[in-house]
Write a protein that holds these residues in place. Structure first.
Motif, PDB file in Angstrom:
ATOM      1  N   ASP A 102       0.939  -1.155  -0.034  1.00  0.00           N
ATOM      2  CA  ASP A 102      -0.043  -0.012  -0.016  1.00  0.00           C
ATOM      3  C   ASP A 102       0.669   1.122   0.165  1.00  0.00           C
ATOM      4  O   ASP A 102       1.580   1.546   0.964  1.00  0.00           O
ATOM      5  CB  ASP A 102      -0.877   0.134   1.106  1.00  0.00           C
ATOM      6  N   TRP A 103       1.029   1.842  -1.205  1.00  0.00           N
ATOM      7  CA  TRP A 103       1.935   3.005  -1.251  1.00  0.00           C
ATOM      8  C   TRP A 103       1.747   4.253  -0.556  1.00  0.00           C
ATOM      9  O   TRP A 103       2.313   4.966   0.080  1.00  0.00           O
ATOM     10  CB  TRP A 103       2.052   3.543  -2.644  1.00  0.00           C
ATOM     11  N   GLU A 104       0.215   4.273  -0.384  1.00  0.00           N
ATOM     12  CA  GLU A 104      -0.377   5.650   0.660  1.00  0.00           C
ATOM     13  C   GLU A 104       0.053   5.287   1.848  1.00  0.00           C
ATOM     14  O   GLU A 104       0.349   6.288   2.850  1.00  0.00           O
ATOM     15  CB  GLU A 104      -1.726   5.886   0.538  1.00  0.00           C
ATOM     16  N   ARG A 105      -0.044   4.018   2.443  1.00  0.00           N
ATOM     17  CA  ARG A 105       0.137   3.694   3.937  1.00  0.00           C
ATOM     18  C   ARG A 105       1.662   4.237   4.098  1.00  0.00           C
ATOM     19  O   ARG A 105       2.198   4.404   5.061  1.00  0.00           O
ATOM     20  CB  ARG A 105      -0.119   2.363   4.232  1.00  0.00           C
ATOM     21  N   GLU A 106       2.546   3.526   3.335  1.00  0.00           N
ATOM     22  CA  GLU A 106       3.953   3.770   3.022  1.00  0.00           C
ATOM     23  C   GLU A 106       4.436   5.204   3.236  1.00  0.00           C
ATOM     24  O   GLU A 106       5.324   5.796   3.880  1.00  0.00           O
ATOM     25  CB  GLU A 106       4.829   3.042   1.848  1.00  0.00           C
ATOM     26  N   ARG A 107       3.665   6.076   2.346  1.00  0.00           N
ATOM     27  CA  ARG A 107       4.029   7.579   2.316  1.00  0.00           C
ATOM     28  C   ARG A 107       3.932   8.155   3.722  1.00  0.00           C
ATOM     29  O   ARG A 107       4.811   9.004   4.163  1.00  0.00           O
ATOM     30  CB  ARG A 107       3.064   8.223   1.309  1.00  0.00           C
ATOM     31  N   PHE A 111       6.470   9.764   6.289  1.00  0.00           N
ATOM     32  CA  PHE A 111       6.174  11.071   6.941  1.00  0.00           C
ATOM     33  C   PHE A 111       6.441  10.994   8.470  1.00  0.00           C
ATOM     34  O   PHE A 111       7.142  11.867   9.141  1.00  0.00           O
ATOM     35  CB  PHE A 111       5.037  11.611   6.464  1.00  0.00           C
ATOM     36  N   ASP A 112       5.737  10.081   9.042  1.00  0.00           N
ATOM     37  CA  ASP A 112       5.834   9.896  10.646  1.00  0.00           C
ATOM     38  C   ASP A 112       7.136   9.464  11.176  1.00  0.00           C
ATOM     39  O   ASP A 112       7.570   9.916  12.160  1.00  0.00           O
ATOM     40  CB  ASP A 112       4.601   8.853  11.181  1.00  0.00           C
ATOM     41  N   ALA A 113       8.005   8.881  10.191  1.00  0.00           N
ATOM     42  CA  ALA A 113       9.241   8.168  10.528  1.00  0.00           C
ATOM     43  C   ALA A 113      10.211   9.633  10.612  1.00  0.00           C
ATOM     44  O   ALA A 113      11.423   9.539  11.167  1.00  0.00           O
ATOM     45  CB  ALA A 113       9.669   7.341   9.723  1.00  0.00           C
ATOM     46  N   MET A 114      10.187  10.632   9.786  1.00  0.00           N
ATOM     47  CA  MET A 114      11.084  11.804  10.035  1.00  0.00           C
ATOM     48  C   MET A 114      10.987  12.612  11.304  1.00  0.00           C
ATOM     49  O   MET A 114      10.169  12.187  11.999  1.00  0.00           O
ATOM     50  CB  MET A 114      10.338  12.930   8.985  1.00  0.00           C
ATOM     51  N   SER A 115      11.793  13.172  11.594  1.00  0.00           N
ATOM     52  CA  SER A 115      12.097  13.958  12.825  1.00  0.00           C
ATOM     53  C   SER A 115      11.038  15.073  12.736  1.00  0.00           C
ATOM     54  O   SER A 115      10.498  15.606  11.538  1.00  0.00           O
ATOM     55  CB  SER A 115      13.357  14.727  12.830  1.00  0.00           C
ATOM     56  N   GLY A 116      10.678  15.633  13.839  1.00  0.00           N
ATOM     57  CA  GLY A 116       9.492  16.724  13.905  1.00  0.00           C
ATOM     58  C   GLY A 116       9.991  17.775  13.160  1.00  0.00           C
ATOM     59  O   GLY A 116       9.162  18.715  12.404  1.00  0.00           O
ATOM     60  N   HIS A 117      11.425  18.172  13.168  1.00  0.00           N
ATOM     61  CA  HIS A 117      11.914  19.405  12.387  1.00  0.00           C
ATOM     62  C   HIS A 117      11.765  18.985  10.944  1.00  0.00           C
ATOM     63  O   HIS A 117      11.388  20.094  10.036  1.00  0.00           O
ATOM     64  CB  HIS A 117      13.388  19.427  12.904  1.00  0.00           C
ATOM     65  N   MET A 118      12.048  17.777  10.371  1.00  0.00           N
ATOM     66  CA  MET A 118      11.799  17.591   9.129  1.00  0.00           C
ATOM     67  C   MET A 118      10.378  17.724   8.444  1.00  0.00           C
ATOM     68  O   MET A 118      10.093  18.222   7.369  1.00  0.00           O
ATOM     69  CB  MET A 118      12.378  16.437   8.580  1.00  0.00           C
ATOM     70  N   ARG A 119       9.508  17.024   9.273  1.00  0.00           N
ATOM     71  CA  ARG A 119       8.171  17.322   8.981  1.00  0.00           C
ATOM     72  C   ARG A 119       7.537  18.722   8.849  1.00  0.00           C
ATOM     73  O   ARG A 119       6.819  19.445   8.107  1.00  0.00           O
ATOM     74  CB  ARG A 119       7.162  16.632  10.153  1.00  0.00           C
ATOM     75  N   ALA A 120       8.015  19.642   9.778  1.00  0.00           N
ATOM     76  CA  ALA A 120       7.747  21.108   9.719  1.00  0.00           C
ATOM     77  C   ALA A 120       8.330  21.655   8.475  1.00  0.00           C
ATOM     78  O   ALA A 120       7.711  22.582   8.029  1.00  0.00           O
ATOM     79  CB  ALA A 120       8.544  21.929  10.901  1.00  0.00           C
ATOM     80  N   SER A 121       9.237  21.272   7.638  1.00  0.00           N
ATOM     81  CA  SER A 121       9.983  21.828   6.609  1.00  0.00           C
ATOM     82  C   SER A 121       8.940  21.634   5.300  1.00  0.00           C
ATOM     83  O   SER A 121       9.134  22.429   4.588  1.00  0.00           O
ATOM     84  CB  SER A 121      11.261  21.097   6.122  1.00  0.00           C
ATOM     85  N   THR A 143       8.842  22.577  14.485  1.00  0.00           N
ATOM     86  CA  THR A 143       8.772  20.916  14.451  1.00  0.00           C
ATOM     87  C   THR A 143       7.131  20.915  14.629  1.00  0.00           C
ATOM     88  O   THR A 143       6.328  21.762  14.745  1.00  0.00           O
ATOM     89  CB  THR A 143       9.299  20.555  16.014  1.00  0.00           C
ATOM     90  N   LEU A 144       6.806  19.566  13.924  1.00  0.00           N
ATOM     91  CA  LEU A 144       5.399  19.059  13.863  1.00  0.00           C
ATOM     92  C   LEU A 144       5.416  17.642  14.589  1.00  0.00           C
ATOM     93  O   LEU A 144       6.175  16.775  14.166  1.00  0.00           O
ATOM     94  CB  LEU A 144       4.730  19.190  12.430  1.00  0.00           C
ATOM     95  N   PRO A 145       4.284  17.416  14.938  1.00  0.00           N
ATOM     96  CA  PRO A 145       4.147  16.183  15.488  1.00  0.00           C
ATOM     97  C   PRO A 145       3.682  14.977  14.532  1.00  0.00           C
ATOM     98  O   PRO A 145       3.564  15.367  13.295  1.00  0.00           O
ATOM     99  CB  PRO A 145       3.039  16.087  16.604  1.00  0.00           C
ATOM    100  N   LYS A 146       3.686  13.794  14.796  1.00  0.00           N
ATOM    101  CA  LYS A 146       3.295  12.826  13.784  1.00  0.00           C
ATOM    102  C   LYS A 146       1.891  13.195  13.645  1.00  0.00           C
ATOM    103  O   LYS A 146       1.098  13.640  14.374  1.00  0.00           O
ATOM    104  CB  LYS A 146       3.439  11.301  14.450  1.00  0.00           C
TER     105      LYS A 146
END
Length: 206
Positions: A102-107, A111-121, A143-146
């Motif tokens: 499931d590619w959408e689940r993988e995406r 995203f959740d596996a990134m650091s909070g700083h990267m998610r915020a970017s 920073t952003l949460p999962k």
């Protein structure tokens, strides 16, 4: 082993999407300092964007100020549609399709596996656009949460970041491995005769 895909990530608003919409051929190359080796991977790169990707109004306005045709808001949305269609066609041809995957689940998991700083970017203004006088980078989220851990006031920001977050899926067809840490130097080429064929190996001149 029959589908050795490489995954990385990108922002759906960046110029590489226009380039890959035109031609999926890509090459990765890097230097490994420990073994003194150069690795070069050739293949096709596919973008998997958010299924309902759309530019935020602020990004559309900012991109409208960019002169290059490939960077206008309408062009970017067109490129992303092309990339989404290309990804689906590759799946239909039997590529990029691990059984039950499931590619959408993988995406979302990436995203959740990134650091909070990267998610915020991914919620900042479109990368590469010009900083305006009224822009205040200090006001951008640090920073952003999962996705599933976002509080009510954070949800819109997390959803916007996830909207811009895309996977880059590279289907390799050739690997060139040059070893300079051994004497004599050695170089090996690994390649597939066809998209579905087995990998072959041959020694070549360094």
């Amino acid at each position: 082993p029959g589908l050795p895909l490489l995954l990385t990530t990108t922002d759906a608003r960046t110029p590489k999407n226009a380039q890959l919409a035109h031609d999926t051929r890509a090459e990765l190359a890097w230097w490994l300092p420990g073994p003194q080796a150069q690795l070069r991977i050739t293949g096709n790169a596919y973008i998997y964007p958010a299924p309902d990707f759309a530019l935020a109004a602020a990004d559309a306005s900012r991109l409208a100020d960019v002169q290059e045709a490939t960077s206008t808001a309408s062009a970017i949305e067109g490129h992303v549609r092309t990339l989404r269609d290309g990804f689906q066609k590759a799946i239909q041809k039997g590529q990029l399709t691990p059984e039950g995957f499931d590619w959408e689940r993988e995406r979302k998991e990436r995203f959740d596996a990134m650091s909070g700083h990267m998610r915020a970017s991914w919620v900042r203004p479109a990368p590469g656009t010009v900083l305006k006088p009224d822009d205040d980078p200090k006001s951008w989220p640090e920073t952003l949460p999962k996705f599933d851990e976002a509080q009510e006031e954070e949800k819109k920001l997390v959803e916007a970041a996830l909207n811009n977050f895309a996977l880059v899926v590279i289907d390799p067809s050739e690997v060139d491995y040059l070893e300079l840490g051994v004497i004599p130097n050695q170089r090996t080429r690994f390649f597939k005769d066809s998209k579905a064929g087995p990998w072959k190996e041959e020694a070549v001149v360094p």
